[in-house]
Scaffold this motif. Structure first.
Motif, PDB file in Angstrom:
ATOM      1  N   PHE A 137       1.144  -1.084  -0.078  1.00  0.00           N
ATOM      2  CA  PHE A 137      -0.469  -0.235  -0.364  1.00  0.00           C
ATOM      3  C   PHE A 137       0.783   0.896  -0.154  1.00  0.00           C
ATOM      4  CE2 PHE A 137      -3.083   2.693   2.890  1.00  0.00           C
ATOM      5  CZ  PHE A 137      -4.644   2.911   1.508  1.00  0.00           C
ATOM      6  N   GLN A 138       0.466   2.137  -1.165  1.00  0.00           N
ATOM      7  CA  GLN A 138       1.394   3.367  -1.374  1.00  0.00           C
ATOM      8  C   GLN A 138      -0.055   4.639  -1.516  1.00  0.00           C
ATOM      9  OE1 GLN A 138       4.274   2.827  -4.401  1.00  0.00           O
ATOM     10  NE2 GLN A 138       3.484   6.095  -4.666  1.00  0.00           N
ATOM     11  N   VAL A 139       1.185   5.176  -0.328  1.00  0.00           N
ATOM     12  CA  VAL A 139       0.214   6.932   0.050  1.00  0.00           C
ATOM     13  C   VAL A 139       0.898   8.051  -0.745  1.00  0.00           C
ATOM     14  CG1 VAL A 139      -1.587   8.241   1.270  1.00  0.00           C
ATOM     15  CG2 VAL A 139      -1.092   5.370   1.703  1.00  0.00           C
ATOM     16  N   HIS A 140       0.399   8.985  -0.960  1.00  0.00           N
ATOM     17  CA  HIS A 140       1.463   9.989  -1.364  1.00  0.00           C
ATOM     18  C   HIS A 140       1.506  11.596  -0.176  1.00  0.00           C
ATOM     19  CE1 HIS A 140       3.221   8.945  -5.496  1.00  0.00           C
ATOM     20  NE2 HIS A 140       3.010   7.549  -4.711  1.00  0.00           N
ATOM     21  N   ILE A 141       1.253  12.078   0.280  1.00  0.00           N
ATOM     22  CA  ILE A 141       0.780  13.253   1.190  1.00  0.00           C
ATOM     23  C   ILE A 141       1.785  14.441   1.121  1.00  0.00           C
ATOM     24  CG2 ILE A 141      -0.511  11.243   3.440  1.00  0.00           C
ATOM     25  CD1 ILE A 141       0.679  11.483   4.961  1.00  0.00           C
ATOM     26  N   LYS A 142       0.941  15.184   1.948  1.00  0.00           N
ATOM     27  CA  LYS A 142       1.813  16.745   1.589  1.00  0.00           C
ATOM     28  C   LYS A 142       2.163  17.141   3.440  1.00  0.00           C
ATOM     29  CE  LYS A 142       1.085  19.311  -2.829  1.00  0.00           C
ATOM     30  NZ  LYS A 142       0.405  20.638  -2.981  1.00  0.00           N
ATOM     31  N   THR A 143       3.005  17.083   2.997  1.00  0.00           N
ATOM     32  CA  THR A 143       3.952  17.960   4.366  1.00  0.00           C
ATOM     33  C   THR A 143       3.356  19.374   4.483  1.00  0.00           C
ATOM     34  OG1 THR A 143       5.678  18.311   3.195  1.00  0.00           O
ATOM     35  CG2 THR A 143       5.841  16.391   4.088  1.00  0.00           C
ATOM     36  N   ALA A 144       3.249  19.558   5.557  1.00  0.00           N
ATOM     37  CA  ALA A 144       3.270  20.908   5.742  1.00  0.00           C
ATOM     38  C   ALA A 144       3.898  21.997   5.335  1.00  0.00           C
ATOM     39  CB  ALA A 144       2.447  21.600   7.641  1.00  0.00           C
ATOM     40  N   THR A 145       5.318  21.934   5.078  1.00  0.00           N
ATOM     41  CA  THR A 145       5.624  22.798   3.968  1.00  0.00           C
ATOM     42  C   THR A 145       5.720  22.537   3.013  1.00  0.00           C
ATOM     43  OG1 THR A 145       7.909  21.293   3.956  1.00  0.00           O
ATOM     44  CG2 THR A 145       7.759  22.774   6.151  1.00  0.00           C
ATOM     45  N   GLY A 146       5.178  22.010   2.148  1.00  0.00           N
ATOM     46  CA  GLY A 146       4.902  21.586   0.595  1.00  0.00           C
ATOM     47  C   GLY A 146       5.421  20.378   0.031  1.00  0.00           C
TER      48      GLY A 146
END
Length: 163
Positions: A137-146
């Motif tokens: 399972f692979q998930v791409h998320i954005k950090t608070a710094t973009g």
């Protein structure tokens, strides 16, 4: 440098009470003894025990990201997250991979919404031998710094890669 406090935990059969695929004839034949006493009292106690330990991660601040396996469905992961949110005064989100395992055992990614944006992209790969088992399972998320954070949940393992 930004630190990500990332953890992995096998929840060891965090089963649901209602709408449970494990109540099938297959599971009763294979796991009947283990499931005999499973009820809402035991589920609530398991959620409380898990939350008690998870809240201690990251110097009592809880995880930024927590990969979990052996969670039956979305309902029980929501119960766990509600307890974590209350204990830590946070707002965790999640993504779950509903796999084809007959036992109803899935993987999920829990993340702190204050530090990570909604998932951008999700990819699952089912590994099939004789029967379907847990997914890659692979998930791409954005950090608070973009920045983009790519998180891989693999049976028994969590790996991360940032760019």
């Amino acid at each position: 440098m930004v630190k990500h406090h990332v953890y992995w935990w096998n929840l060891e059969s965090l089963f649901d009470i209602e709408n449970s695929p494990r109540r099938s004839e297959f599971l009763n034949d294979h796991l009947g003894v283990e499931l005999k006493e499973w009820d809402s009292v035991i589920l609530d106690k398991k959620i409380a025990n898990l939350t008690s330990i998870i809240s201690k991660f990251n110097d009592n601040n809880g995880p930024d990201i927590l990969g979990v396996c052996e969670v039956e469905n979305e309902h029980v992961i929501k119960l766990l997250i509600a307890a974590m949110n209350m204990s830590l005064n946070k707002n965790y989100g999640f993504v779950i991979s509903e796999g084809g395992d007959k036992r109803g055992i899935d993987t999920a990614l829990i993340y702190d919404n204050a530090k990570y944006g909604p998932e951008q992209d999700i990819f699952s790969l089912r590994v099939i031998k004789r029967n379907t088992t847990r997914d890659l399972f692979q998930v791409h998320i954005k950090t608070a710094t973009g920045n983009k954070l790519i998180v891989y949940l693999i049976t028994g393992l969590l790996a991360q890669e940032a760019n």
